[in-house]
Design a protein around this motif. Structure first.
Motif, PDB file in Angstrom:
ATOM      1  N   LEU A 123       0.827  -8.177  -3.968  1.00 40.29           N
ATOM      2  CA  LEU A 123       1.067  -8.718  -2.628  1.00 40.29           C
ATOM      3  C   LEU A 123      -0.230  -8.603  -1.841  1.00 40.29           C
ATOM      4  O   LEU A 123      -0.699  -7.492  -1.560  1.00 40.29           O
ATOM      5  CB  LEU A 123       2.188  -7.935  -1.933  1.00 40.29           C
ATOM      6  CG  LEU A 123       3.472  -7.720  -2.741  1.00 40.29           C
ATOM      7  CD1 LEU A 123       4.442  -6.838  -1.982  1.00 40.29           C
ATOM      8  CD2 LEU A 123       4.126  -9.050  -3.092  1.00 40.29           C
ATOM      9  N   THR A 124      -0.827  -9.722  -1.475  1.00 40.41           N
ATOM     10  CA  THR A 124      -2.106  -9.741  -0.767  1.00 40.41           C
ATOM     11  C   THR A 124      -1.868 -10.103   0.701  1.00 40.41           C
ATOM     12  O   THR A 124      -1.187 -11.099   1.001  1.00 40.41           O
ATOM     13  CB  THR A 124      -3.064 -10.765  -1.396  1.00 40.41           C
ATOM     14  OG1 THR A 124      -3.248 -10.456  -2.787  1.00 40.41           O
ATOM     15  CG2 THR A 124      -4.421 -10.741  -0.701  1.00 40.41           C
ATOM     16  N   VAL A 161       2.957   2.071   2.777  1.00 44.69           N
ATOM     17  CA  VAL A 161       1.663   1.556   2.329  1.00 44.69           C
ATOM     18  C   VAL A 161       1.084   0.674   3.430  1.00 44.69           C
ATOM     19  O   VAL A 161       1.736  -0.273   3.887  1.00 44.69           O
ATOM     20  CB  VAL A 161       1.803   0.740   1.023  1.00 44.69           C
ATOM     21  CG1 VAL A 161       0.454   0.176   0.600  1.00 44.69           C
ATOM     22  CG2 VAL A 161       2.396   1.597  -0.084  1.00 44.69           C
ATOM     23  N   THR A 162      -0.127   0.993   3.860  1.00 44.78           N
ATOM     24  CA  THR A 162      -0.825   0.177   4.849  1.00 44.78           C
ATOM     25  C   THR A 162      -1.690  -0.852   4.120  1.00 44.78           C
ATOM     26  O   THR A 162      -2.428  -0.505   3.200  1.00 44.78           O
ATOM     27  CB  THR A 162      -1.719   1.056   5.743  1.00 44.78           C
ATOM     28  OG1 THR A 162      -0.898   1.977   6.450  1.00 44.78           O
ATOM     29  CG2 THR A 162      -2.492   0.211   6.732  1.00 44.78           C
ATOM     30  N   GLY A 166      -6.723  -8.929   3.702  1.00 47.03           N
ATOM     31  CA  GLY A 166      -7.433  -9.152   2.455  1.00 47.03           C
ATOM     32  C   GLY A 166      -7.166  -8.112   1.379  1.00 47.03           C
ATOM     33  O   GLY A 166      -7.575  -8.293   0.223  1.00 47.03           O
ATOM     34  N   ALA A 167      -6.474  -7.025   1.729  1.00 47.74           N
ATOM     35  CA  ALA A 167      -6.190  -5.961   0.765  1.00 47.74           C
ATOM     36  C   ALA A 167      -4.877  -6.220   0.034  1.00 47.74           C
ATOM     37  O   ALA A 167      -4.104  -7.104   0.404  1.00 47.74           O
ATOM     38  CB  ALA A 167      -6.153  -4.609   1.470  1.00 47.74           C
ATOM     39  N   ASP A 168      -4.649  -5.406  -1.020  1.00 46.17           N
ATOM     40  CA  ASP A 168      -3.481  -5.625  -1.881  1.00 46.17           C
ATOM     41  C   ASP A 168      -2.536  -4.429  -1.893  1.00 46.17           C
ATOM     42  O   ASP A 168      -2.950  -3.281  -1.718  1.00 46.17           O
ATOM     43  CB  ASP A 168      -3.919  -5.870  -3.334  1.00 46.17           C
ATOM     44  CG  ASP A 168      -4.759  -7.118  -3.505  1.00 46.17           C
ATOM     45  OD1 ASP A 168      -4.512  -8.100  -2.772  1.00 46.17           O
ATOM     46  OD2 ASP A 168      -5.668  -7.119  -4.366  1.00 46.17           O
ATOM     47  N   ALA A 169      -1.282  -4.741  -2.115  1.00 45.31           N
ATOM     48  CA  ALA A 169      -0.259  -3.774  -2.512  1.00 45.31           C
ATOM     49  C   ALA A 169       0.420  -4.392  -3.732  1.00 45.31           C
ATOM     50  O   ALA A 169       0.193  -5.565  -4.053  1.00 45.31           O
ATOM     51  CB  ALA A 169       0.737  -3.537  -1.395  1.00 45.31           C
ATOM     52  N   ASP A 235      -3.659  -3.144  -6.577  1.00 40.09           N
ATOM     53  CA  ASP A 235      -3.141  -4.270  -7.344  1.00 40.09           C
ATOM     54  C   ASP A 235      -2.516  -3.866  -8.668  1.00 40.09           C
ATOM     55  O   ASP A 235      -2.213  -4.726  -9.512  1.00 40.09           O
ATOM     56  CB  ASP A 235      -4.258  -5.297  -7.591  1.00 40.09           C
ATOM     57  CG  ASP A 235      -5.417  -4.709  -8.393  1.00 40.09           C
ATOM     58  OD1 ASP A 235      -5.349  -3.531  -8.812  1.00 40.09           O
ATOM     59  OD2 ASP A 235      -6.418  -5.436  -8.600  1.00 40.09           O
ATOM     60  N   GLY A 236      -2.338  -2.565  -8.879  1.00 42.82           N
ATOM     61  CA  GLY A 236      -1.682  -2.100 -10.082  1.00 42.82           C
ATOM     62  C   GLY A 236      -2.589  -1.983 -11.282  1.00 42.82           C
ATOM     63  O   GLY A 236      -2.140  -1.588 -12.363  1.00 42.82           O
TER      64      GLY A 236
END
Length: 237
Positions: A123-124, A161-162, A166-169, A235-236
């Motif tokens: 998730l981006t 999770v913050t 542009g960052a990922d979870a 991103d895992g």
């Protein structure tokens, strides 16, 4: 006549003595009143004792104004400015589906048909501000015939999770591929796509089930070998 004069002198002397005694009694009574009254300090003494204290400007009632302590946030972090602990700052909001990009992480998929595989869904944050995710996503595997299999959730604690712009979870889907030679009477769930709903959202995104093996159909099982994990940072990979 001599006897009467003596009586008058004695009476005069007694009267003077009584008057003097009354005067002494009155003085003693005033002294006692002053001692009892000394427990109440004069107004000037109270003012001089408080002379070193100052009242802050703007305190209309004369009380000292003290800044309120920071409030505790529901997630255990401190309210106000961001504290750099990884928790979402107070200014962040929940990540909305419309502001997220969805993709598969590197190395996703089962390595063999006889063992469980993992699919990382990334998730981006494509929005302009920091947002937060916490919990499990809703995930349905949709078959080629249009039937839905809502996946069970892994027994695991979900942290906040913050996600900066542009960052990922990401989260992982663990699935059990269909093995025709070792099916135990089970059938294949012919997956066509994934329907993903981020935590706290009601809008979903669709990802094509592309290049992954068919899933062992355990949609009615109590403990299926296919389930979903909570959202984590990164991103895992």
């Amino acid at each position: 006549m001599i006897i009467q004069v003596r009586h008058l002198r004695i009476a005069a002397t007694v009267g003077m003595a009584l008057a003097a005694g009354a005067a002494l009694t009155a003085c003693g009574s005033d002294s006692g009143n002053d001692a009892a009254g000394s427990s109440t300090a004069p107004t000037s003494a109270v003012a001089s004792a408080d002379a070193g204290a100052t009242t802050p400007t703007g305190a209309a009632d004369g009380t000292t104004s003290t800044p309120a302590p920071p409030t505790k946030a529901a997630d255990g972090g401190t309210g106000g400015a961001g504290n750099g602990t990884g928790d979402a700052p107070a200014s962040s909001t929940r990540c909305q589906t419309s502001n997220l990009g969805f993709s598969f992480g590197p190395g996703s998929g089962a390595q063999s048909v006889d063992s469980q595989g993992g699919i990382d869904v990334v998730l981006t944050n494509k929005g302009s501000g920091t947002c937060a995710l916490q919990g499990f996503p809703g995930v349905d595997i949709v078959s080629t015939s249009g039937s839905h299999w809502s996946l069970s959730r892994q027994a695991k604690t979900a942290g906040k999770v913050t996600v900066k712009p542009g960052a990922d979870a990401s989260f992982e889907i663990t699935y059990l591929p269909f093995d025709a030679g070792n099916s135990g009477g089970s059938v294949a769930f012919h997956a066509a796509s994934l329907l993903v709903t981020p935590p706290g959202e009601t809008h979903s995104a669709t990802l094509k089930w592309d290049g992954f093996a068919d899933v062992m159909d355990q949609s009615g099982a109590t403990h299926p070998g296919t389930y979903v994990a909570p959202v984590v940072a990164g991103d895992g990979s």
